[in-house]
Design a protein around this motif. Structure first.
Motif, PDB file in Angstrom:
ATOM      1  N   LEU A 144       0.857  -1.184   0.000  1.00 14.30           N
ATOM      2  CA  LEU A 144       0.000   0.000   0.000  1.00 14.30           C
ATOM      3  C   LEU A 144       0.890   1.230   0.000  1.00 14.30           C
ATOM      4  N   GLU A 145       0.704   2.092  -1.001  1.00  7.74           N
ATOM      5  CA  GLU A 145       1.491   3.315  -1.096  1.00  7.74           C
ATOM      6  C   GLU A 145       0.812   4.452  -0.339  1.00  7.74           C
ATOM      7  N   LEU A 146       1.637   5.215   0.385  1.00  9.35           N
ATOM      8  CA  LEU A 146       1.161   6.364   1.135  1.00  9.35           C
ATOM      9  C   LEU A 146       2.063   7.552   0.869  1.00  9.35           C
ATOM     10  N   THR A 147       1.482   8.746   0.874  1.00  9.66           N
ATOM     11  CA  THR A 147       2.306   9.945   0.864  1.00  9.66           C
ATOM     12  C   THR A 147       2.819  10.175   2.288  1.00  9.66           C
ATOM     13  N   LEU A 148       3.811  11.035   2.425  1.00  9.34           N
ATOM     14  CA  LEU A 148       4.331  11.340   3.751  1.00  9.34           C
ATOM     15  C   LEU A 148       3.238  11.979   4.613  1.00  9.34           C
ATOM     16  N   ALA A 149       2.411  12.806   3.998  1.00 10.39           N
ATOM     17  CA  ALA A 149       1.329  13.452   4.736  1.00 10.39           C
ATOM     18  C   ALA A 149       0.313  12.422   5.222  1.00 10.39           C
ATOM     19  N   GLU A 150       0.025  11.401   4.411  1.00 11.24           N
ATOM     20  CA  GLU A 150      -0.917  10.353   4.816  1.00 11.24           C
ATOM     21  C   GLU A 150      -0.341   9.519   5.958  1.00 11.24           C
ATOM     22  N   ALA A 151       0.971   9.257   5.900  1.00 14.12           N
ATOM     23  CA  ALA A 151       1.613   8.529   6.996  1.00 14.12           C
ATOM     24  C   ALA A 151       1.613   9.367   8.272  1.00 14.12           C
TER      25      ALA A 151
END
Length: 305
Positions: A144-151
């Motif tokens: 699952l790919e996440l942006t830094l902001a989502e993490a």
């Protein structure tokens, strides 16, 4: 029947914690999974042993009983393997009857019969009709790919695996490469056994603004030469929103500032937040007008080298 050293099978010490046992099991289960080693009987046998060892050592009651059996088996070996060692009654461990004959309680059966005799069958149940054993289903893998902001923020996400849409909640502070386990979301179990698990590896995309080190962030902040010389306010975009900082006059290029509590939240402890470090870099004016050039010449004349 042969005694099985489940600790040795998983490659852990007898005093290993539950987390250490889980970690060792996951690693070995993936390494020897039949889907990864098609047509390899040795890998399949190892996979069965690893699952059986985990079935015992991950269950507190089974582990206590197994540890007691191990201590008594050492006495049995020290007694030469003939008859009851020191008057010990081996029948207290048998739930399915002894597989061997004579006075040797560990003769004549494979490891699965060892487990069945002590614990009554795989997964703590009895052998299904027809002699087929229940078994856990295969584990699935996904990313699952996440942006830094989502993490940073966490929150709900939807993932499709094998045509099935799954909704999960990402906790703030997850790291790149971290694995999340969803129980019962893997392949179906065999003969009434439990479903496998779904292991989701998180991939956090690089952010051009920030460098992450644990719970701390670092970013470069361009500052105009005028503001660096004379001082003033500077707006910094953090992951939690814009923040105003005040620069002192004569701020040098490469100055490093620290904003407490503006870094990354710690996983499982979102109230603990790292820091944001600012590297101030001077930004020189471009495309000067003739008037600006003249003023810089006057300034240069006032402060000769």
């Amino acid at each position: 029947m042969d005694y099985k050293d489940y600790y040795k099978i998983l490659g852990v010490e007898k005093a290993a914690s539950t987390d250490q046992i889980k970690k060792a099991y996951r690693k070995l289960a993936r390494q020897h999974h039949p889907d990864v080693n098609p047509g390899d009987p040795k890998a399949e046998q190892k996979f069965k042993e690893v699952n059986e060892a985990n079935e015992v050592l991950s269950d507190d009651d089974k582990r206590r009983k197994y540890d007691q059996l191990g201590a008594d088996y050492q006495r049995y070996q020290q007694g030469g393997g003939r008859g009851p060692a020191g008057g010990f009654d081996w029948s207290q461990y048998s739930q399915g009857g002894r597989a061997g004959g004579g006075n040797d309680p560990f003769g004549g059966a494979d490891f699965s019969d060892f487990f069945s005799s002590i614990f009554g069958g795989m997964g703590g149940g009895q052998r299904p009709p027809g002699g087929q054993r229940a078994g856990a289903g295969p584990d699935y893998q996904a990313e699952l790919e996440l942006t830094l902001a989502e993490a940073f923020q966490g929150g709900p996400r939807t993932l499709t695996v094998n045509g099935k849409s799954l909704r999960l909640t990402i906790k703030p502070g997850v790291e790149d490469g971290q694995t999340i386990r969803l129980r019962d979301q893997g392949g179906p179990g065999r003969h009434g056994g439990p479903n496998g698990s779904l292991f989701i590896t998180l991939r956090i995309q690089p952010d051009p603004r920030y460098t992450r080190t644990g719970d701390d962030l670092t970013m470069d902040v361009p500052v105009s030469i005028y503001k660096a010389l004379l001082g003033g306010e500077q707006v910094v975009d953090t992951l939690s929103g814009p923040v105003k900082i005040r620069l002192k006059p004569d701020t040098a290029n490469g100055t490093r500032l620290r904003l407490r509590g503006k870094g990354f939240p710690r996983y499982q402890h979102p109230e603990q937040i790292g820091d944001l470090y600012l590297n101030l870099t001077l930004s020189l004016p471009q495309h000067l007008t003739e008037q600006e050039k003249a003023l810089f010449h006057q300034l240069a004349a006032l402060r000769p080298d």
